[in-house]
Design a protein around this motif. Structure first.
Motif, PDB file in Angstrom:
ATOM      1  N   GLY B 107       0.818  -1.222   0.000  1.00  0.00           N
ATOM      2  CA  GLY B 107       0.000   0.000   0.000  1.00  0.00           C
ATOM      3  C   GLY B 107       0.845   1.264   0.000  1.00  0.00           C
ATOM      4  N   ARG B 109       3.891   1.692  -0.881  1.00  0.00           N
ATOM      5  CA  ARG B 109       4.600   1.812  -2.164  1.00  0.00           C
ATOM      6  C   ARG B 109       3.656   2.316  -3.242  1.00  0.00           C
ATOM      7  N   THR B 110       2.407   1.820  -3.222  1.00  0.00           N
ATOM      8  CA  THR B 110       1.421   2.292  -4.193  1.00  0.00           C
ATOM      9  C   THR B 110       1.248   3.796  -4.113  1.00  0.00           C
ATOM     10  N   HIS B 111       1.325   4.314  -2.885  1.00  0.00           N
ATOM     11  CA  HIS B 111       1.082   5.744  -2.715  1.00  0.00           C
ATOM     12  C   HIS B 111       2.376   6.536  -2.636  1.00  0.00           C
TER      13      HIS B 111
END
Ligand code: ADP
Ligand code: MG
Lengths: 307, 250
Positions: B107, B109-111
């Motif tokens: 998560g 890393r996604t953001h």
């Protein structure tokens, strides 16, 4: 009940081992018609297995016996001459051809599969039409691909009889195979992974490349292995597209001869039958090696990801 | 108490089938709201609407309004921002086939979090918040697939917490778990309540009674009754609610 009890008592009384007079329920004594048909089925199954193994053993052993004695160092010299029919150029060409064809068909096939599975809805008409087309294409004899390759790449695009024409013909030939196996592999990835990824705010692109695709890699590799097998063994589609020049090409637009084509040419010339068998042995070894290497890679990749 | 999430006059259709019928419901900040009701009554459908997971369902049409802190989640907020602010934990534990660390770090890393040190800090804090750090601290690099069901579910909670959401949605998070894991997760939710707004679907009424502040009772796509959990369970206003909680149907 009563009778059985007394009999058992007698058996014990007579000092013999305790024996149960009942029939073991798993004995083969009562052969019914049902049993007979199952025995026949069993015989057929064994016969099938035996014939398969025997045919394979026969071919392999026959080729080995005929070919191994003629595997000589001169067969691996870098240049081919009509006296010394070296297979080295063909071996190198096979590797080149496989690499170029695979890069093209894997990239296109995997992206097409991603589009079909991840970006179009499930049960979409377009997807089933494309899948059906792919299925049909993979059943077409390879000489038809060869004809298409000759008309389109060789003549229409003026690439001539060349490595590039041959490789792209093979790429088109293996494209349906890679696309279908990738599709199956992607479909097999549980939706729960996609939900989890979307649920964390990831977009479709990140979900596909970080979550779905890594889980599908073993399946995709299986498709690639099958494709390698088809490419390495292909001759019909190559004769009119890549040609028969037994030389490592200087450019992608030069003619090349792969091992399978090399064998075909040697055999049809009929002058070097022994060397043809020796070449067959090398081709056999090559295929076994490629398969072993690919499955080792697949195993390592799955281990890294899932264990 | 402030209203965190508010649903007003919401109708939801799957094709021709109406799964939710003019639902009005407020969920309050730093409280646990429980959805109860017989299966098929639309609890999952509503909770998925709260972070737009229904967008993924083909043929799903939604009418009405859902707001988060007064902002319309279908108009004013970007989907990925919404899902960062409103996290979700699913019925079946669904860790990724990756290491424990990569699961929790997915998560952030996604953001856009890249620095290793920062990721390590986030992962440790999230695992601690999900009360599973001590169990997993020596197996950060091991695959999450080898954990027990209960551990996997707490890992999924940690993964959801790692993006620092404001709301946590849980759809029957303990229905696939044994009683011990279940009570661990219930304790965990009780302690998370001070920082998060929590919405939980459960078909276990004892669980709703134990952990929730507010309860909403669903039947055939409608919210029949909602309010303080204690009131709902001791003095239900509607006959159908009473029948359900006393076990006469469902
Ligand atoms: N994706 C879907 N497509 C069509 N109908 C659905 C879908 N998901 C749920 N439903 C239907 O909507 C109703 C509510 O489902 P759901 O919200 O999952 O209920 P609950 O979580 O309360 O058991 C059920 O009748 C179910 O069959
Ligand atoms: Mg449900």
């Amino acid at each position: 009940m009563v009778k059985r009890k007394t009999l058992a008592a007698v058996a014990v009384g007579s000092g013999k081992n305790e024996t149960d007079l009942r029939e073991p329920i798993n004995s083969n004594k009562h052969i019914s018609t049902k049993k007979i048909s199952s025995i026949m089925l069993r015989v057929l199954v064994y016969l099938g297995v035996f014939l398969t193994v025997a045919a394979m053993l026969f071919i392999v052993v026959y080729i080995l016996i005929k070919g191994v004695p003629y595997i000589t160092p001169s067969l691996f010299e870098f240049t081919y001459t009509s006296d010394n029919v070296s297979l080295m150029p063909a071996l190198i060409n096979t590797v080149l051809m496989t690499a170029v064809a695979l890069v093209v068909s894997t990239i296109i096939g995997v992206f097409a599969a991603i589009f079909l599975v991840e970006y179009t809805g499930r049960g979409n008409k377009f997807v089933s039409v494309v899948s059906l087309a792919a299925e049909t294409l993979s059943g077409i004899p390879s000489i038809v691909y060869g004809l298409f390759g000759m008309l389109f790449f060789v003549l229409y695009l003026h690439w001539g009889i060349s490595l590039l024409s041959g490789a792209l013909t093979l790429a088109i030939m293996t494209l349906p195979l890679i696309m279908r196996t990738t599709q199956e592999a992607l479909i097999a990835v549980p939706d729960a992974y996609r939900e989890a990824s979307f649920g964390l705010g990831a977009g479709p692109l990140r979900t596909v490349f970080k979550v779905v695709l890594p889980s599908a890699i073993p399946g995709i590799l299986a498709g690639i292995i099958l494709a390698i097998g088809r490419i390495v063994g292909e001759s019909a589609a190559l004769i009119y597209t890549a040609g028969t020049i037994a030389k490592v090409p200087d450019t992608a637009l030069d003619s090349t001869r792969t091992l399978a084509v090399h064998m075909y040419v040697l055999a049809s010339e009929g002058l070097h039958i022994n060397e043809t068998y020796a070449t067959a042995v090398i081709l056999l070894i090559l295929v076994v090696l490629i398969n072993a290497a690919s499955s080792a890679v697949a195993k390592r990749m799955t281990k890294g990801k899932f264990k | 108490m402030n209203v965190k999430l508010s649903v007003s006059d919401l109708d939801l259709y799957y094709g021709d089938f109406q799964a939710l019928k003019s639902v009005d419901l407020d969920m309050f900040e730093k409280e646990i709201t429980a959805f109860i009701g017989p299966s098929g009554c639309g609890k999952s459908t509503l909770i998925k609407t709260l972070n737009r997971m229904n967008d993924l369902v083909e043929g799903c049409r939604i009418m009405g309004k859902v707001t988060l802190d007064g902002e319309d989640i279908y108009k004013d907020i970007e989907v990925s921002t919404l899902r960062k602010r409103v996290g979700m934990v699913f019925q079946k534990p669904n860790p990724f086939p990756m290491s424990v660390f990569d699961n929790v770090a997915f998560g952030p890393r996604t953001h856009g979090v890249k620095s290793k040190a920062e990721l390590e800090e986030i992962v440790e804090r999230s695992l601690r918040d999900a009360a599973i750090f001590d169990e997993l601290k020596d197996r950060m690099k091991k695959s999450a697939m080898g954990l027990s069901g209960g551990q996997q579910q707490r890992l999924c909670i940690a993964r959801a917490l790692a993006v620092e959401p404001e709301v946590l949605l849980l759809d029957e998070p303990t229905s696939a778990l044994d009683p011990i894991s279940t009570s661990k997760i219930e304790e965990l939710l009780a302690s998370l309540k001070k920082d998060y707004t929590i919405v939980i679907v459960t078909h276990n009424m004892q669980q709703a009674l134990r952990i929730s502040d507010k309860t909403a009772f669903f039947l055939l796509g409608e919210v029949i009754e909602h309010g303080d959990t204690e009131t709902i369970f001791s003095l239900p206003k509607d006959k159908r609610t009473e029948d359900y909680i006393t076990g006469r149907f469902g």
